[in-house]
Structure formats: C-alpha cells, structure tokens
Scaffold this active site. Structure first.
Site, short mmCIF file in Angstrom:
data_model
loop_
_atom_site.label_atom_id
_atom_site.label_comp_id
_atom_site.label_asym_id
_atom_site.label_seq_id
_atom_site.Cartn_x
_atom_site.Cartn_y
_atom_site.Cartn_z
N HIS A 32 -2.27 -5.46 1.63
CA HIS A 32 -3.57 -6.10 1.47
C HIS A 32 -3.35 -7.51 0.98
O HIS A 32 -2.43 -7.75 0.18
CB HIS A 32 -4.44 -5.36 0.44
CG HIS A 32 -5.65 -6.17 0.01
ND1 HIS A 32 -6.81 -6.20 0.75
CD2 HIS A 32 -5.83 -7.01 -1.04
CE1 HIS A 32 -7.67 -7.03 0.16
NE2 HIS A 32 -7.10 -7.53 -0.93
N LYS B 48 0.81 -1.22 0.00
CA LYS B 48 0.00 0.00 0.00
C LYS B 48 0.85 1.28 0.00
O LYS B 48 2.07 1.23 0.24
CB LYS B 48 -0.92 -0.04 1.23
CG LYS B 48 -1.95 -1.17 1.18
CD LYS B 48 -2.93 -1.08 2.34
CE LYS B 48 -3.97 -2.18 2.25
NZ LYS B 48 -5.01 -2.05 3.30
N ASN C 221 -2.14 0.11 6.74
CA ASN C 221 -1.61 -1.13 7.33
C ASN C 221 -0.68 -1.88 6.37
O ASN C 221 -0.54 -3.10 6.46
CB ASN C 221 -2.75 -2.01 7.86
CG ASN C 221 -3.72 -2.44 6.76
OD1 ASN C 221 -3.59 -2.01 5.62
ND2 ASN C 221 -4.66 -3.28 7.12
N TYR D 14 -12.44 -2.00 -3.65
CA TYR D 14 -12.94 -2.11 -2.28
C TYR D 14 -14.46 -1.94 -2.19
O TYR D 14 -14.98 -1.60 -1.13
CB TYR D 14 -12.24 -1.07 -1.39
CG TYR D 14 -10.85 -1.48 -0.93
CD1 TYR D 14 -10.66 -2.64 -0.16
CD2 TYR D 14 -9.73 -0.72 -1.24
CE1 TYR D 14 -9.39 -3.01 0.27
CE2 TYR D 14 -8.46 -1.09 -0.80
CZ TYR D 14 -8.30 -2.23 -0.05
OH TYR D 14 -7.05 -2.59 0.39
N GLU E 65 -9.65 -11.02 -7.48
CA GLU E 65 -8.74 -9.89 -7.28
C GLU E 65 -7.54 -9.96 -8.22
O GLU E 65 -7.05 -8.93 -8.69
CB GLU E 65 -8.30 -9.84 -5.81
CG GLU E 65 -9.46 -9.50 -4.87
CD GLU E 65 -9.04 -9.35 -3.41
OE1 GLU E 65 -7.85 -9.58 -3.09
OE2 GLU E 65 -9.91 -8.98 -2.59
N ARG F 72 -1.74 -14.43 4.62
CA ARG F 72 -2.42 -13.79 5.74
C ARG F 72 -1.62 -13.94 7.03
O ARG F 72 -1.58 -13.03 7.86
CB ARG F 72 -3.85 -14.33 5.88
CG ARG F 72 -4.71 -13.98 4.66
CD ARG F 72 -6.14 -14.45 4.79
NE ARG F 72 -6.88 -13.67 5.76
CZ ARG F 72 -7.34 -12.44 5.55
NH1 ARG F 72 -7.09 -11.82 4.41
NH2 ARG F 72 -8.03 -11.81 6.47
N THR G 79 -5.35 -7.31 10.64
CA THR G 79 -5.62 -6.01 10.01
C THR G 79 -5.16 -4.85 10.89
O THR G 79 -4.53 -3.90 10.41
CB THR G 79 -7.14 -5.86 9.74
OG1 THR G 79 -7.56 -6.96 8.93
CG2 THR G 79 -7.45 -4.56 9.04
N PHE H 175 -15.28 3.64 7.08
CA PHE H 175 -13.91 3.97 6.69
C PHE H 175 -13.70 3.97 5.18
O PHE H 175 -12.59 4.21 4.71
CB PHE H 175 -12.91 3.00 7.36
CG PHE H 175 -13.16 1.53 7.09
CD1 PHE H 175 -12.75 0.95 5.91
CD2 PHE H 175 -13.80 0.74 8.03
CE1 PHE H 175 -12.97 -0.40 5.65
CE2 PHE H 175 -14.02 -0.62 7.80
CZ PHE H 175 -13.60 -1.19 6.59
N ARG I 132 2.55 -6.40 9.35
CA ARG I 132 1.80 -5.28 9.92
C ARG I 132 2.31 -4.89 11.30
O ARG I 132 2.36 -3.70 11.63
CB ARG I 132 0.31 -5.61 9.95
CG ARG I 132 -0.32 -5.49 8.54
CD ARG I 132 -1.64 -6.15 8.47
NE ARG I 132 -2.38 -5.90 7.22
CZ ARG I 132 -3.36 -6.67 6.79
NH1 ARG I 132 -3.74 -7.73 7.48
NH2 ARG I 132 -3.97 -6.39 5.65
P1 CMP Z 1 -7.43 -4.52 3.79
O1 CMP Z 1 -6.97 -5.88 4.17
O2 CMP Z 1 -6.87 -3.94 2.54
O3 CMP Z 1 -9.03 -4.54 3.68
C1 CMP Z 1 -9.83 -3.39 3.93
C2 CMP Z 1 -9.04 -2.23 4.44
O4 CMP Z 1 -9.78 -1.21 5.06
C3 CMP Z 1 -8.08 -2.70 5.52
O5 CMP Z 1 -7.08 -3.52 4.99
C4 CMP Z 1 -7.62 -1.34 6.06
O6 CMP Z 1 -6.65 -0.75 5.25
C5 CMP Z 1 -8.89 -0.50 5.94
N1 CMP Z 1 -9.56 -0.23 7.22
C6 CMP Z 1 -9.64 0.98 7.80
N2 CMP Z 1 -10.31 0.92 8.94
C7 CMP Z 1 -10.68 -0.35 9.12
C8 CMP Z 1 -11.40 -1.02 10.13
N3 CMP Z 1 -11.90 -0.41 11.21
N4 CMP Z 1 -11.59 -2.35 9.99
C9 CMP Z 1 -11.12 -3.00 8.89
N5 CMP Z 1 -10.42 -2.40 7.89
C10 CMP Z 1 -10.18 -1.09 8.01
#
Ligand code: CMP
Length: 139
Positions: free
Chosen positions: A116, A10, A113, A50, A127, A86, A92, A58, A103
């Site tokens: 992805h 990212k 974070n 997304y 994807e 993962r 996350t 968010f 992370r």
């Molecule tokens: P990702 O795994 O790319 O999937 C969704 C993304 O939303 C997550 O990583 C974060 O970058 C973002 N995000 C921001 N806030 C939240 C939250 N509260 N819970 C989950 N994802 C979040």
C-alpha cells in the site's frame, strides 16, 4: 521537493518472506526507509485505516486480508516520494501494472497486491501519523 509517504508491506508479502526484495526495489528507486516496524493489525485498526473504502464491496474482504498475517509499516523519504513510491508499486491491479513494478512482480491479486502507498501528500501526513510517533522517524 523531499517528501515522506506511508508504505505498508501487506500480509501476502510478509507471508511469502518478500519484505527484503520489496525494500530493495524501494531503495533502488531512491526512497529511504526512515521508519519501519512489523505489526499485527486488528480488525479495528485495519477498518479505521481503510475507512474511506467502507462502502466499497471489497471492504470486508480487504480488512480480513490485512489482518491475516503481520504487516510491515514504513515511512519512505525522498525526492517526490509519494509519486516515486506509486511508480515503483505499479497499478493497484497487478494485471495492469508495468512489468518492473512491485505489484507486477509479486502481487497475487488486486486485493492481495503486496503493498500500500499513500495517494497524495496530504493523505501521506495523515497515514504516517496513524502509525508513527514523530520520535520513531529517523531520517
Ligand atoms: P490499496 O492501495 O491498499 O488501497 C485499497 C485496497 O483495496 C487496494 O490496495 C487493494 O488491496 C484492495 N482492493 C480490493 N479490491 C479492489 C478493487 N476492486 N479496487 C481497488 N482496490 C481493491
């Protein structure tokens, strides 16, 4: 079984020049980078990618952060790749991620974070096809 998963390094990671360090962790975990490109997402492409999160509070901020700098999109291949990836990424929320994970080591926040990864084999196929033509994937 050998699987493929979609990975994104990212904007917070490209901005801090961390792509090599993160790729090293993937490779050490047995994942092979079989496709990779650095791209600038647009509001439309990030929003579409997304779309599943469209109703979440968010969403707008996530799309803005994903277009704030280039990303590196990649296809990772290996045994049990979806789960293996993962595992290396960690939770996350970096505050909940295991210490050795990407992370825990690199993420700035739950939103920024660093990485992805697809959350299922089925989503991985969708994807991967979102970003890559079959001819760009070279195992
Ligand atoms: P990702 O795994 O790319 O999937 C969704 C993304 O939303 C997550 O990583 C974060 O970058 C973002 N995000 C921001 N806030 C939240 C939250 N509260 N819970 C989950 N994802 C979040």
């Amino acid at each position: 079984a050998i699987e493929r998963t979609l990975s994104i390094l990212k904007p917070d990671a490209t901005r801090r020049n961390l792509t090599g360090k993160i790729n090293a962790l993937f490779e050490e975990a047995g994942l092979r980078i079989v496709a990779q490109k650095r791209i600038q997402l647009t509001e439309a492409t990030a929003g579409q990618f997304y779309a599943v999160h469209k109703e979440r509070p968010f969403y707008g901020s996530l799309v803005a952060s994903m277009i704030s700098a280039p990303v590196v999109v990649q296809v990772l291949e290996g045994e049990n790749a979806v789960l293996a990836h993962r595992g290396v990424m960690g939770a996350t929320d970096p505050k909940k991620a295991e210490p050795h994970t990407v992370r825990a080591q690199f993420a700035e926040s739950i939103e920024a974070n660093s990485v992805h990864g697809s959350d299922s084999l089925e989503n991985a196929a969708t994807e991967i096809a979102f970003f890559f033509a079959g001819t760009e994937i070279l195992p």
